[in-house]
Design an enzyme around this catalytic site. Structure first.
Site, PDB file in Angstrom:
ATOM      1  CD  GLU A   1       1.966  16.697  37.203  1.00 35.40           C
ATOM      2  OE1 GLU A   1       1.729  17.657  37.974  1.00 35.40           O
ATOM      3  OE2 GLU A   1       1.255  16.416  36.220  1.00 35.40           O
TER       4      GLU A   1
ATOM      5  CB  CYS B   1       4.324   9.303  31.496  1.00 36.12           C
ATOM      6  SG  CYS B   1       4.291  10.760  30.455  1.00 36.12           S
TER       7      CYS B   1
ATOM      8  CD  GLU C   1       1.504   6.253  29.733  1.00 36.89           C
ATOM      9  OE1 GLU C   1       1.903   7.005  30.649  1.00 36.89           O
ATOM     10  OE2 GLU C   1       0.757   6.631  28.827  1.00 36.89           O
TER      11      GLU C   1
ATOM     12  CB  CYS D   1       3.009  11.123  25.851  1.00 35.47           C
ATOM     13  SG  CYS D   1       4.548  10.509  26.563  1.00 35.47           S
TER      14      CYS D   1
ATOM     15  CB  CYS E   1       4.769   6.675  27.235  1.00 37.12           C
ATOM     16  SG  CYS E   1       5.261   7.506  28.762  1.00 37.12           S
TER      17      CYS E   1
END
Ligand code: THU
Length: 137
Positions: free
Chosen positions: A46, A55, A57, A88, A91
Site C-alpha cells: 500500500e 495487490c 497477486e 480482484c 488481478c
C-alpha cells in the site's frame, strides 16, 4: 492437502507476513507457480497515496516475470482475516495474461486453503490479444 498445494500455501503464507498494509490493515499473500515448477510469492504494497498501492497477486506476477518465466500453472491467494479472498478484477486480468483457463486458483486464509476455482471460473471470456511473442514460445 496435496504436496503441490502445501508448497504454494507455504510461500503465500510467508509473503503475507511481509505485507505493507498500514492503511487497510488487510494483509494478502499470493503465490504463483511458473512453468519451470518454481514458486514466486507476493504481497500487497500500500501507499500513502492510496491508489498507488498494489495487490499481492501483482507482486507475485512481477517476481515470476523478473525471474524470466512466462507461464503460470497454479495460483494461491490468502486473504487476511477469517474469510478467504479471491483475486480482484484487475488481478484476474493480469493473471490471465500468463495462466490458462484451466489454471487452478486455490484460496484461503492464513489458517489454510478452503476453496478452489479455475481461471475460467473467475474470469470467463477473458480479454486476450495474440502477441507476436506467442509465436516465439
Ligand atoms: N488486495 C490484494 O492484495 N489482492 C486482491 O485480490 C484484493 C485486494 C489488497 C489491496 C489492498 O492493499 C488491500 O488488499 C485492501 O483492499
Amino acid at each position: 492437502m496435496t504436496k503441490n498445494k502445501q508448497e504454494l500455501f507455504a510461500v503465500a503464507r510467508a509473503a503475507m507476513e511481509n505485507a505493507h498494509a498500514p492503511y487497510s490493515f488487510y494483509r494478502v499473500g499470493a503465490a504463483v507457480r511458473g512453468g519451470s515448477g518454481k514458486i514466486y510469492g507476493g504481497t500487497n504494497v500500500e501507499n500513502a497515496s492510496y491508489p498507488e498501492g498494489w495487490c499481492a497477486e501483482t507482486s507475485a506476477i512481477g517476481a515470476l516475470i523478473t525471474a524470466g518465466e512466462k507461464t503460470i500453472t497454479e495460483i494461491c491467494v490468502l486473504g487476511g482475516g477469517e474469510t478467504p479472498a479471491t483475486p480482484c478484477g484487475g488481478c484476474r486480468q493480469r493473471l490471465s495474461e500468463f495462466a490458462s483457463p484451466q489454471t487452478p486458483v486455490y484460496v484461503g486464509t492464513k489458517h489454510g486453503l478452503s476453496g478452489s476455482y479455475s481461471m475460467a471460473d473467475l474470469l470467463p471470456e477473458a480479454f486476450k490479444l495474440k502477441s507476436e511473442e506467442d509465436d516465439l514460445l
